[in-house]
Design a protein around this motif. Structure first.
Motif, PDB file in Angstrom:
ATOM      1  N   THR A 203     -66.108  12.708  30.652  1.00  0.00           N
ATOM      2  CA  THR A 203     -65.312  13.651  31.439  1.00  0.00           C
ATOM      3  C   THR A 203     -65.838  15.068  31.265  1.00  0.00           C
ATOM      4  OG1 THR A 203     -63.332  12.277  31.227  1.00  0.00           O
ATOM      5  CG2 THR A 203     -62.999  14.586  31.804  1.00  0.00           C
ATOM      6  N   ALA A 204     -66.099  15.451  30.019  1.00  0.00           N
ATOM      7  CA  ALA A 204     -66.654  16.785  29.765  1.00  0.00           C
ATOM      8  C   ALA A 204     -68.031  16.940  30.405  1.00  0.00           C
ATOM      9  CB  ALA A 204     -66.739  17.031  28.261  1.00  0.00           C
ATOM     10  N   ALA A 205     -68.857  15.892  30.307  1.00  0.00           N
ATOM     11  CA  ALA A 205     -70.192  15.962  30.898  1.00  0.00           C
ATOM     12  C   ALA A 205     -70.125  16.056  32.417  1.00  0.00           C
ATOM     13  CB  ALA A 205     -71.005  14.728  30.485  1.00  0.00           C
ATOM     14  N   LEU A 206     -69.211  15.306  33.027  1.00  0.00           N
ATOM     15  CA  LEU A 206     -69.076  15.318  34.479  1.00  0.00           C
ATOM     16  C   LEU A 206     -68.735  16.707  34.996  1.00  0.00           C
ATOM     17  CD1 LEU A 206     -68.756  14.002  37.280  1.00  0.00           C
ATOM     18  CD2 LEU A 206     -66.402  13.423  36.629  1.00  0.00           C
ATOM     19  N   PHE A 207     -67.741  17.337  34.400  1.00  0.00           N
ATOM     20  CA  PHE A 207     -67.337  18.653  34.891  1.00  0.00           C
ATOM     21  C   PHE A 207     -68.321  19.735  34.465  1.00  0.00           C
ATOM     22  CE2 PHE A 207     -63.335  16.406  35.423  1.00  0.00           C
ATOM     23  CZ  PHE A 207     -62.946  16.863  36.668  1.00  0.00           C
ATOM     24  N   GLY A 208     -69.057  19.502  33.387  1.00  0.00           N
ATOM     25  CA  GLY A 208     -70.139  20.415  33.045  1.00  0.00           C
ATOM     26  C   GLY A 208     -71.222  20.410  34.106  1.00  0.00           C
ATOM     27  N   VAL A 209     -71.573  19.206  34.584  1.00  0.00           N
ATOM     28  CA  VAL A 209     -72.575  19.093  35.643  1.00  0.00           C
ATOM     29  C   VAL A 209     -72.058  19.698  36.946  1.00  0.00           C
ATOM     30  CG1 VAL A 209     -73.833  17.441  37.099  1.00  0.00           C
ATOM     31  CG2 VAL A 209     -73.695  17.081  34.624  1.00  0.00           C
ATOM     32  N   LEU A 210     -70.797  19.421  37.284  1.00  0.00           N
ATOM     33  CA  LEU A 210     -70.223  19.990  38.505  1.00  0.00           C
ATOM     34  C   LEU A 210     -70.202  21.514  38.456  1.00  0.00           C
ATOM     35  CD1 LEU A 210     -67.213  17.581  39.202  1.00  0.00           C
ATOM     36  CD2 LEU A 210     -69.393  17.709  40.421  1.00  0.00           C
ATOM     37  N   GLY A 211     -69.914  22.067  37.278  1.00  0.00           N
ATOM     38  CA  GLY A 211     -69.931  23.512  37.126  1.00  0.00           C
ATOM     39  C   GLY A 211     -71.314  24.090  37.351  1.00  0.00           C
ATOM     40  N   GLN A 212     -72.329  23.394  36.835  1.00  0.00           N
ATOM     41  CA  GLN A 212     -73.700  23.850  37.049  1.00  0.00           C
ATOM     42  C   GLN A 212     -74.106  23.737  38.512  1.00  0.00           C
ATOM     43  OE1 GLN A 212     -75.724  25.383  34.817  1.00  0.00           O
ATOM     44  NE2 GLN A 212     -73.892  25.352  33.526  1.00  0.00           N
ATOM     45  N   VAL A 213     -73.621  22.704  39.195  1.00  0.00           N
ATOM     46  CA  VAL A 213     -73.915  22.550  40.619  1.00  0.00           C
ATOM     47  C   VAL A 213     -73.336  23.706  41.423  1.00  0.00           C
ATOM     48  CG1 VAL A 213     -73.447  21.136  42.658  1.00  0.00           C
ATOM     49  CG2 VAL A 213     -74.161  20.046  40.529  1.00  0.00           C
ATOM     50  N   LEU A 239     -60.671  26.374  41.197  1.00  0.00           N
ATOM     51  CA  LEU A 239     -60.204  25.017  41.496  1.00  0.00           C
ATOM     52  C   LEU A 239     -60.889  23.999  40.595  1.00  0.00           C
ATOM     53  CD1 LEU A 239     -58.525  23.140  43.307  1.00  0.00           C
ATOM     54  CD2 LEU A 239     -60.471  23.056  44.880  1.00  0.00           C
ATOM     55  N   LEU A 240     -62.192  24.176  40.359  1.00  0.00           N
ATOM     56  CA  LEU A 240     -62.921  23.239  39.505  1.00  0.00           C
ATOM     57  C   LEU A 240     -62.425  23.315  38.064  1.00  0.00           C
ATOM     58  CD1 LEU A 240     -65.194  21.163  39.289  1.00  0.00           C
ATOM     59  CD2 LEU A 240     -66.782  23.048  38.865  1.00  0.00           C
ATOM     60  N   SER A 241     -62.156  24.539  37.581  1.00  0.00           N
ATOM     61  CA  SER A 241     -61.626  24.691  36.217  1.00  0.00           C
ATOM     62  C   SER A 241     -60.250  24.042  36.094  1.00  0.00           C
ATOM     63  CB  SER A 241     -61.549  26.172  35.852  1.00  0.00           C
ATOM     64  OG  SER A 241     -62.831  26.764  35.888  1.00  0.00           O
ATOM     65  N   PHE A 242     -59.428  24.223  37.119  1.00  0.00           N
ATOM     66  CA  PHE A 242     -58.089  23.625  37.156  1.00  0.00           C
ATOM     67  C   PHE A 242     -58.194  22.107  37.157  1.00  0.00           C
ATOM     68  CE2 PHE A 242     -54.020  23.252  39.891  1.00  0.00           C
ATOM     69  CZ  PHE A 242     -53.265  23.016  38.759  1.00  0.00           C
ATOM     70  N   PHE A 243     -59.078  21.574  37.994  1.00  0.00           N
ATOM     71  CA  PHE A 243     -59.320  20.136  38.091  1.00  0.00           C
ATOM     72  C   PHE A 243     -59.801  19.589  36.752  1.00  0.00           C
ATOM     73  CE2 PHE A 243     -61.843  16.738  40.668  1.00  0.00           C
ATOM     74  CZ  PHE A 243     -60.941  15.772  40.266  1.00  0.00           C
ATOM     75  N   SER A 244     -60.716  20.318  36.115  1.00  0.00           N
ATOM     76  CA  SER A 244     -61.271  19.892  34.834  1.00  0.00           C
ATOM     77  C   SER A 244     -60.202  19.841  33.751  1.00  0.00           C
ATOM     78  CB  SER A 244     -62.395  20.851  34.416  1.00  0.00           C
ATOM     79  OG  SER A 244     -62.835  20.572  33.107  1.00  0.00           O
ATOM     80  N   TYR A 245     -59.350  20.870  33.701  1.00  0.00           N
ATOM     81  CA  TYR A 245     -58.300  20.920  32.667  1.00  0.00           C
ATOM     82  C   TYR A 245     -57.308  19.770  32.827  1.00  0.00           C
ATOM     83  CZ  TYR A 245     -54.090  22.392  30.221  1.00  0.00           C
ATOM     84  OH  TYR A 245     -52.986  22.419  29.416  1.00  0.00           O
TER      85      TYR A 245
END
Length: 305
Positions: A203-213, A239-245
């Motif tokens: 989960t952390a890796a997924l949103f880390g990659v999405l953040g970089q994208v 929105l991405l930070s909210f989704f990640s949290y």
């Protein structure tokens, strides 16, 4: 012991955000403004104690410590509601401000602090090989020792997080059970340590990659040169930070529900298995304190703010 499908667990946690985005957005306004007010007050106090260009109180920054603690308290009911949505599909009809200083909220925060201290202690112990090599000095001939120490530290950190991954199940337990227990929560996931770790790590890796994208897309469109382009990407990043949290909070709760054999709130059949204390044995549904059958979006107005 029920199996824990890693990708399905992450997917169900992500679905919590999609299915309840309206209620989650409304609930976030309360801790957001409370946190902003606390940090703003600490910042104003700091400017008053230490004016720019003048000699003032040397410990002006200490006002941020109680402000940070208050922010944790303010966001605790939000995390509790995310856990309840992930497990039961509804939240207990108690006001947000009431939950902040209730026994449930304080107990949830206490468990979070305990788990945090355990993790920090484990990281500190795992870092001992690197610290010892750094303390002894690094000569040209000691490069192999440095590499070995770093590799050993990485292995120890990974092993520690895998070993303690079931501790994350105490969060949904504290949000739902009448008498949660750290030991009981650990035992619930003791046989699925590696899968629990994979759920959290991926989960952390997924949103880390999405953040970089998102960062790459913003840079490709000239965000570094244009403030307007950078401003246009701010809502996407929020929105991405909210989704990640929300997803990171919901992952242990979904794992808790699956391992406990509780029914899927979306209507699927319960998974056969043991049920933790605090659940009703007849129906298998979690004992959400005074939960109402309404939609989650109706609950913020019940019992206060």
């Amino acid at each position: 012991m029920p199996n824990l499908p890693v990708f399905s667990t992450i997917g169900q946690a992500m679905a919590v955000f999609g299915l309840h985005i309206g209620a989650l957005s409304k609930w976030a306004l309360i801790p957001f403004f409370l946190s902003a007010a606390a940090l703003g007050a600490a910042f104003g106090l700091g400017l008053w104690l230490q004016p720019p260009g003048g000699a003032g109180f040397p410990y002006w920054w200490m006002g941020f410590l109680p402000a940070a603690i208050f922010c944790l308290v303010a966001w605790t009911p939000y995390a509790i509601r995310v856990n309840q949505l992930a497990v039961a599909g509804r939240v207990e009809p108690v006001g947000y401000l009431e939950t902040m200083f209730s026994s449930v909220g304080l107990r949830y925060l206490a468990y979070a602090i305990i788990v945090g201290f355990i993790q920090l202690a484990g990281i500190a112990i795992s870092a001992l090989p690197v610290l010892l090599v750094a303390h002894s000095g690094t000569q040209d001939g000691n490069s192999s020792r440095v590499v070995l120490a770093v590799a050993l530290t990485v292995v120890l950190v990974l092993a520690f997080f895998i070993l303690t991954s079931p501790l994350n199940l105490v969060y949904p337990a504290a949000a739902l059970e009448r008498e949660p227990s750290l030991g009981r929560a650990y035992n619930l996931g003791a046989h699925r340590k590696l899968r629990l770790f994979a759920c959290v790590f991926l989960t952390a890796a997924l949103f880390g990659v999405l953040g970089q994208v998102v960062e790459f897309a913003a840079s490709a469109m000239g965000a570094q040169k244009s403030g307007m382009v950078r401003l246009a990407f701010v809502p996407v990043q929020i929105l991405l930070s909210f989704f990640s949290y929300v997803t990171a909070t919901a992952v242990p709760a979904v794992a808790y529900r699956i391992l406990a054999g509780l029914p899927d709130p979306r209507g699927a059949e319960p998974v056969p298995g043991n049920q933790p204390s605090g659940t009703s044995g007849s129906s298998g549904t979690p004992a959400v304190r005074n939960a109402a059958p309404d939609e989650p979006g109706d609950f913020p107005g019940t019992g206060g703010a």
